[in-house]
Design a protein around this motif. Structure first.
Motif, mmCIF file in Angstrom:
data_model
loop_
_atom_site.group_PDB
_atom_site.id
_atom_site.type_symbol
_atom_site.label_atom_id
_atom_site.label_comp_id
_atom_site.label_asym_id
_atom_site.label_seq_id
_atom_site.Cartn_x
_atom_site.Cartn_y
_atom_site.Cartn_z
ATOM 1 N N ASP A 155 43.941 73.913 -5.995
ATOM 2 C CA ASP A 155 44.380 72.587 -5.553
ATOM 3 C C ASP A 155 44.354 72.499 -4.031
ATOM 4 N N GLY A 156 43.821 71.405 -3.522
ATOM 5 C CA GLY A 156 43.809 71.191 -2.088
ATOM 6 C C GLY A 156 42.730 71.957 -1.345
ATOM 7 N N ALA A 157 41.740 72.487 -2.056
ATOM 8 C CA ALA A 157 40.679 73.255 -1.396
ATOM 9 C C ALA A 157 39.809 72.380 -0.497
ATOM 10 N N GLY A 158 39.672 71.105 -0.851
ATOM 11 C CA GLY A 158 38.882 70.195 -0.019
ATOM 12 C C GLY A 158 37.642 69.649 -0.695
ATOM 13 N N SER A 159 37.646 69.544 -2.027
ATOM 14 C CA SER A 159 36.462 69.031 -2.732
ATOM 15 C C SER A 159 36.195 67.565 -2.402
ATOM 16 N N THR A 160 37.240 66.761 -2.250
ATOM 17 C CA THR A 160 37.055 65.344 -1.933
ATOM 18 C C THR A 160 36.502 65.177 -0.521
ATOM 19 N N HIS A 161 37.040 65.906 0.422
ATOM 20 C CA HIS A 161 36.568 65.854 1.806
ATOM 21 C C HIS A 161 35.086 66.215 1.873
ATOM 22 N N LEU A 162 34.688 67.276 1.172
ATOM 23 C CA LEU A 162 33.289 67.693 1.191
ATOM 24 C C LEU A 162 32.408 66.688 0.450
ATOM 25 N N SER A 163 32.920 66.109 -0.633
ATOM 26 C CA SER A 163 32.160 65.089 -1.368
ATOM 27 C C SER A 163 31.826 63.915 -0.464
ATOM 28 N N PHE A 164 32.807 63.467 0.323
ATOM 29 C CA PHE A 164 32.574 62.370 1.259
ATOM 30 C C PHE A 164 31.522 62.764 2.299
ATOM 31 N N ALA A 165 31.629 63.988 2.797
ATOM 32 C CA ALA A 165 30.677 64.439 3.814
ATOM 33 C C ALA A 165 29.257 64.482 3.254
ATOM 34 N N LEU A 166 29.095 65.007 2.041
ATOM 35 C CA LEU A 166 27.773 65.067 1.414
ATOM 36 C C LEU A 166 27.219 63.662 1.183
ATOM 37 N N ALA A 167 28.075 62.768 0.698
ATOM 38 C CA ALA A 167 27.634 61.399 0.405
ATOM 39 C C ALA A 167 27.172 60.689 1.670
ATOM 40 N N ASN A 168 27.944 60.802 2.729
ATOM 41 C CA ASN A 168 27.579 60.117 3.968
ATOM 42 C C ASN A 168 26.343 60.725 4.612
ATOM 43 N N TYR A 169 26.176 62.022 4.478
ATOM 44 C CA TYR A 169 24.962 62.664 4.982
ATOM 45 C C TYR A 169 23.738 62.138 4.232
ATOM 46 N N LEU A 170 23.820 62.093 2.886
ATOM 47 C CA LEU A 170 22.681 61.632 2.080
ATOM 48 C C LEU A 170 22.387 60.155 2.328
#
Length: 350
Positions: A157-172
């Motif tokens: 819990d709290g590892a940062g999957s949502t934060h990384l998901s946003f970063a990947l989405a905005n990069y793509l």
């Protein structure tokens, strides 16, 4: 007798026309007796949840339902705010038609011959300018290649999957290679507040757009994901904690599975336990991402998890990515797989 349609509905009905895709008409709780024209694609359902799922999966041209189910109209506006609705009534009259059109209904058809009205309505041609716009919309939302599924999960819990998901989405989205969507599939949904924080108003719809990325809230179910959302080139699934997620299977089926962990020495055990727990699964294409980890910590964990791709992600704003962060994300999305090596790697080769 066909009712007048509201002025603001002017030809919005025919959003997609022609080709092998046809006109998708959703029929709810009505019996279809006649054979529709070849250009039509009729989708008949008798369950509300099934209907809502269809509205999320496809570009529906028109919804047709009986009068006794008109109470669903307000809810349908959340899933499909711009799709016209035709109401089928047992007793048709001018007064009856005016009542429903004043409620925003596009058409009111008598029960005895509603299919005939449907055929006549959708046979009307599109103006050339709107036809061109519709065709352009179809092209921009369909792809010859399969949708690339990117599953992002946290080792805890709290590892940062949502934060990384946003970063990947905005990069793509920045690359402009195709449309990008994110579905929040974890147990701690936050997209509702994200939409409010971004727009300043409560967004009750199951999806919203932000910075060229489509966000699907947790209210969207697994059926939509199973359809692979053909209108998107990239679908990112934020699974949250992989140990408690209801959709862990998507991680193992993903084109790009990304596991978010930690470079801290006291967190290595969780990553190792995860790999051992799923030892029967191919792990060569896993991307193990360690936010803010030092290179020494990354090297230590990479040695422990030999054969998997382990990388450190610097501190970053997912909406304003630094050059260094973009380089790491590029590696996450474009890694050439290697064979497992080392002691622990030998176990996963089975």
């Amino acid at each position: 007798m066909r009712s007048e349609r509201p002025s603001d509905m002017s030809w919005r009905l025919l959003l997609v026309y022609g080709g092998d895709r046809g006109l998708h008409v959703l029929i709810y709780n009505l019996e279809v007796k006649e054979i529709p024209p070849p250009a039509y694609r009729l989708h008949v359902c008798n369950d509300q949840k099934e209907m809502e799922g269809m509205l999320l999966k496809m570009t529906v041209t028109l919804i047709v339902m009986p009068e006794e189910h008109a109470g669903l109209i307000e809810r349908l506006s959340l899933f499909a705010p711009n799709i016209p609705i035709a109401i089928v009534v047992k007793e048709h009259s001018h007064q009856h038609a005016r009542h429903w059109t004043s409620q925003g209904i596009a058409w009111v058809w008598p029960e005895t011959n509603w299919e005939r009205h449907l055929n006549l309505t959708l046979d009307a041609p599109l103006p050339e300018t709107q036809l061109a716009d519709s065709q352009e919309k179809v092209v921009s939302q369909t792809y010859d290649q399969p949708t690339i599924l990117i599953a992002v999960a946290g080792a805890f819990d709290g590892a940062g999957s949502t934060h990384l998901s946003f970063a990947l989405a905005n990069y793509l989205a920045k690359q402009g290679d195709g449309k990008v969507a994110i579905w929040e599939a974890g147990r701690n949904p936050c997209f509702e507040f994200l939409a409010f924080n971004h727009n300043g108003v409560v967004n009750t719809k199951p999806r919203f757009e932000m910075d060229k990325v489509t966000y699907f809230k947790s209210t969207v179910d697994m059926d939509w994901v199973e359809s692979y959302a053909e209108q998107f080139r990239y679908l990112i699934v934020d699974l949250g904690n992989i140990n408690t997620s209801e959709h862990t299977s998507l991680f193992f089926r993903a084109t790009i599975p990304v596991l978010v962990g930690s470079g801290s020495s006291w967190r290595q055990r969780e990553l190792v336990q995860l790999c051992r727990k799923h030892i029967h699964k191919p792990q060569e294409k896993w991307r193990v991402v360690l936010p803010m980890a030092s290179e020494d910590a990354r090297d230590e964990i990479a040695e422990t998890l030999a054969g998997r791709h382990v990388m450190s992600l610097p501190t970053c704003d997912p909406y304003q990515l630094s050059e260094e962060a973009e380089q790491v994300i590029e590696r996450i999305l474009n890694i050439t797989t290697r064979k497992p090596a080392g002691f622990f790697g030998r176990f996963i080769k089975r």
